[in-house]
Design an enzyme around this catalytic site. Structure first.
Site, short mmCIF file in Angstrom:
data_model
loop_
_atom_site.label_atom_id
_atom_site.label_comp_id
_atom_site.label_asym_id
_atom_site.label_seq_id
_atom_site.Cartn_x
_atom_site.Cartn_y
_atom_site.Cartn_z
N HIS A 68 -27.30 -25.55 7.65
CA HIS A 68 -26.79 -26.22 6.45
C HIS A 68 -27.74 -26.13 5.28
O HIS A 68 -27.37 -25.82 4.17
CB HIS A 68 -26.57 -27.71 6.73
CG HIS A 68 -25.64 -27.94 7.85
ND1 HIS A 68 -25.98 -28.58 9.00
CD2 HIS A 68 -24.37 -27.56 7.99
CE1 HIS A 68 -24.96 -28.61 9.81
NE2 HIS A 68 -23.95 -27.99 9.23
N CYS A 125 -19.41 -6.32 2.43
CA CYS A 125 -19.75 -7.67 1.96
C CYS A 125 -20.93 -8.30 2.70
O CYS A 125 -21.15 -9.49 2.58
CB CYS A 125 -18.54 -8.59 2.01
SG CYS A 125 -17.97 -8.90 3.68
C1 PEP Z 1 -21.10 -10.29 7.77
O1 PEP Z 1 -21.10 -10.48 8.97
O2 PEP Z 1 -21.62 -9.29 7.23
C2 PEP Z 1 -20.49 -11.26 6.86
C3 PEP Z 1 -20.36 -10.99 5.58
O3 PEP Z 1 -20.08 -12.44 7.38
P1 PEP Z 1 -21.09 -13.61 7.74
O4 PEP Z 1 -22.44 -13.24 7.21
O5 PEP Z 1 -20.55 -14.84 7.12
O6 PEP Z 1 -21.02 -13.61 9.23
#
Ligand code: PEP
Ligand code: MG
Length: 753
Positions: free
Chosen positions: A367, A680
């Site tokens: 968090h 992403c």
């Molecule tokens: C990822 O796994 O690259 C992603 C963008 O999701 P998170 O970091 O929230 O798991």
């Protein structure tokens, strides 16, 4: 006769005498000599000795009554040597009728210790760390009673405070003693939120050490303590009743409540005030003892229990200080120091004064780090022992770039740091200027730069960075920072605000990505041996369709007939995507039956995070409207290396042939089918990595807001075709990381990294 009187008058009078001697005008050593004398007399002991720990770990005799005076500052014991070593090692009292019989007894001729049999020693604890020992001895095989042990512990605590409080300044030997850390220290931890900060340490929830140790009126202190304990129990009852808890979180609080009623804890506190301490000092003393006792425990259950007691002690101190729960005062440049922070803790501080955060524990998805990133304050975590190394008000540097914490830095280090911070500010000013410039490569390829978000506080970053939209909205953050499951109305309201803030810019909502290391206190989940490979993300959503459908209902309703982009996390099979999409269709039909406008257009996508999908893209892509590659997870599964475990997470480089070829195959399959694809994961926000992604053919990157400026500057300087040509042969390499080669290529092409 005089001895008797002192002994009968008890510890309160003794403590007062000690205070008078310490505050007197004699030389420091003379005062210490007096103090041990007074203690010996009061305890009717023939010997009283004070040992303090040197930086080397050796315990040195600092003062004695009863042993030979020549031994003072001469007798030293190794860290694990003798009975004194044993006390310090265990952090608890040692009460022996016949000391020479004890296996750890070590005879030192220079002290003349031979004839003493009865031995009582207690540790000097500072912040839970033993920094020395106070010992009394008698010739006869006498048994020290329980209340004498208590008394000696109280005296030890008062001595620690006096010594640490500077009352022995001038004693040359003290220079090298570990009373309170004062030297500069550099601790290496993990980067949780980028950025640099310099400020003063503020210990989270650590009420300032009790100002007053000795009670003027013990009866009054006992009443205060009882009233405090009563209020503490009421607060916990309220917490339990207010949150309608079930399952594990109920159990956790129930255990917590049990501790608040724990007879042993209550009794130790009472003993403390009865021996003459103020209620606050009694809480601190009992806390120090607990810490010392539990600190060595390996068992995670026991360590958790220590945390429970710590929290209770903090709460009780706040109550005694008359603080309303949640009140937080900060200096203007506060660096918050905590073991870890709960969901709402950071939000209670004044954001304008909070400059940085250092945590003993935590992870990038805990968090505190999520909120720190959203606030834009640097955060470094995994710094065990941090709180014991710092005092309130110590100067501190948080280096979120390297993942280091510099405690009490030297002036030249501060200066170097400040010039780094200035360079950073300059770069930010340059990124600011680029805010409205479209990201187009030198050969005319338009690259879309989007940002990742998850909390309302992130939304300001859209305008501040010039991001073209939100490529990944992590919906689980709302769930993680809440104390209870957000209702449909709260979810819808947040999504509406996000869409409003984005205006014409696209937003891609990712459905709940819970499980793994993202656990909710209010959502029951079984403990798993391999949470990253366990019941998480879309797996949980498909098994709990009501939860997923509620969320889909919220995003559909928030879109109010406009464009909606939704994607599912950790899809591992085509079938999972088909089922998730079907739930979305059901919700659209549900809304239609109520006469609500369907989102238009509706785009449903899959995150590519599980390597299995790489070999089934031909089946998946025709079913999706877009895909987004979550490289954080994809890399962890590709290399079988836990992204949250620093021992392995940086062992494998995404800038390596296998990783880049995997990404290339996704890009090629998407180009062939005309499926829009973005990346992403965090790496999209680092210029060198983004350079490689663009060279592979990606043209949509979503990243942490701080990455937009540096990546845009890179994009503007790159010739994509030249980058593609340069990267192709490197991908054929047989080695591991090709980071250096890619960097050389970028420099050769004059790319701004
Ligand atoms: C990822 O796994 O690259 C992603 C963008 O999701 P998170 O970091 O929230 O798991
Ligand atoms: Mg992921």
């Amino acid at each position: 006769m005089a001895d008797r009187v002192l002994a009968v008058r008890g510890p309160r009078s003794l403590l007062r005498q000690i205070r008078e001697v310490m505050a007197g005008g004699d030389a420091a050593q003379a005062r210490l000599d007096q103090v041990v004398k007074i203690i010996a007399r009061s305890m009717v002991a023939e010997v009283c000795s004070l040992y303090l720990r040197r930086a080397s770990g050796d315990m040195e005799l600092f003062a004695t009554e009863g042993l030979k005076r020549e031994a003072v500052h001469v007798t030293r014991m190794g860290p694990n040597e003798g009975l004194v070593g044993e006390i310090v090692r265990l952090g608890r009292p040692l009460n022996l009728t016949d000391a020479p019989e004890h296996p750890s007894f070590s005879y030192r001729e220079e002290t003349g210790e031979d004839p003493f049999h009865a031995f009582l020693g207690v540790p000097l604890l500072r912040g839970g760390r033993p920094i020395g020992a106070l010992v009394v001895q008698n010739r006869t095989a006498r048994v020290y009673a329980e209340d004498e042990v208590e008394d000696l512990q109280t005296i030890a605590m008062v001595l620690v405070e006096m010594v640490a409080g500077g009352e022995l300044v001038g004693l040359a030997e003290l220079k090298d003693v570990e009373i309170a850390p004062h030297k500069p220290e550099r601790l290496i931890g993990a980067r949780f939120a980028d950025g640099l900060a310099f400020g003063v340490a503020v210990l989270h929830e650590q009420p300032v050490a009790p100002e007053k140790l000795l009670a003027d009126d013990s009866a009054l202190e006992e009443t205060r303590l009882h009233r405090g304990l009563q209020l503490l129990r009421e607060q916990i009852d309220e917490m339990m009743e207010g949150h309608h808890l079930v399952g594990q979180s109920f159990d956790v609080l129930e255990t917590y409540r049990m501790f608040a009623h724990d007879r042993g804890w209550n009794r130790s506190l009472e003993d403390g005030v009865r021996s003459g301490l103020t209620a606050e000092a009694a809480v601190e003393r009992v806390r120090s003892e607990h810490r010392a006792r539990f600190a060595a425990a390996r068992d995670p259950y026991l360590r958790e229990r220590l945390h429970d007691f710590e929290d209770l002690a903090d709460r009780l101190l706040r109550i005694l200080a008359g603080q309303a729960p949640g009140a937080r005062n900060l200096p203007d440049n506060a660096i918050l120091i905590a073991r870890n922070l709960g969901p709402a803790d950071l939000l209670e501080y004044d954001r304008t004064k909070l400059k940085g955060l250092l945590l003993e524990e935590g992870s990038t998805v805990s968090h505190a780090s999520i909120v720190a990133r959203a606030f834009g304050i640097p955060c470094v975590g995994r710094l065990p022992g941090l709180r014991d190394r710092l005092s309130q008000g110590d100067p501190v540097i948080v280096d979120g770039e390297t993942g280091e914490a510099l405690l009490r830095p030297r002036a030249d280090v501060i200066e170097a740091f400040q010039s780094r911070a200035a360079v950073r500010a300059q770069a930010r000013a340059e990124f600011d200027r680029l805010k409205d410039t479209p990201a187009v490569t030198k050969d005319g390829v338009r690259i879309t730069l989007l940002m990742n978000a998850g909390l309302e506080v992130d939304l300001d970053n859209l305008d501040m960075t010039g991001a073209e939209g939100i490529g990944l909205f992590r919906t689980e953050f709302q769930f993680m920072v809440a104390e209870q499951m957000p209702r449909l109305s709260a979810q819808t309201a947040l999504y509406k605000r996000v869409l409003e803030a984005a205006g014409d810019r696209p937003v891609t909502f990712r459905t709940l990505d819970l499980g793994g290391d993202k656990v909710l206190p209010y959502l029951e989940a079984e403990r798993e041996d391999n949470p990253a490979l366990g019941w998480r993300a879309i797996r949980m959503g498909l098994d709990r369709p009501a939860l997923l459908r509620l969320q889909l209902r919220a995003v559909i309703s928030a879109a109010q007939g406009r464009e909606l982009r939704v994607m599912f996390p950790l899809v591992s099979t085509v079938e999972e995507f088909r089922r998730a999409r079907a739930l979305c269709d059901q919700e659209i039909a549900w809304a239609a039956r109520r006469g609500r406008a369907a989102p238009n257009p509706l785009r449903v996508g899959a995150m590519i995070e599980a390597p299995s999908l790489l070999f089934h893209l031909d089946a998946l892509l025709p079913m999706t409207d877009f895909v987004s590659v979550g490289t954080n997870d994809l890399m962890q599964y590709l290399f079988a290396a836990d992204r949250g475990n620093p021992r392995v997470s940086e062992r494998y480089d995404p800038l390596s042939p296998p990783a880049l070829r995997a990404l290339q195959s996704i890009c090629e399959a998407c180009t062939a089918t005309g499926t829009p694809a973005s990346v992403c994961g965090e790496l999209a926000g680092r210029p060198l990595e983004a350079f490689a992604l663009i060279a592979l053919g990606f043209d949509r990157l979503s990243m942490p807001p701080a990455g937009i400026g540096p990546v845009k500057r890179m994009v503007l300087s790159v010739d994509r075709e030249a980058a593609r040509r340069g990267l192709a042969p490197l991908l054929k390499g047989a080695g591991g990381s090709i980071r250096n080669e890619i960097e050389t290529l970028a420099r050769k092409l004059n790319v701004a990294l």
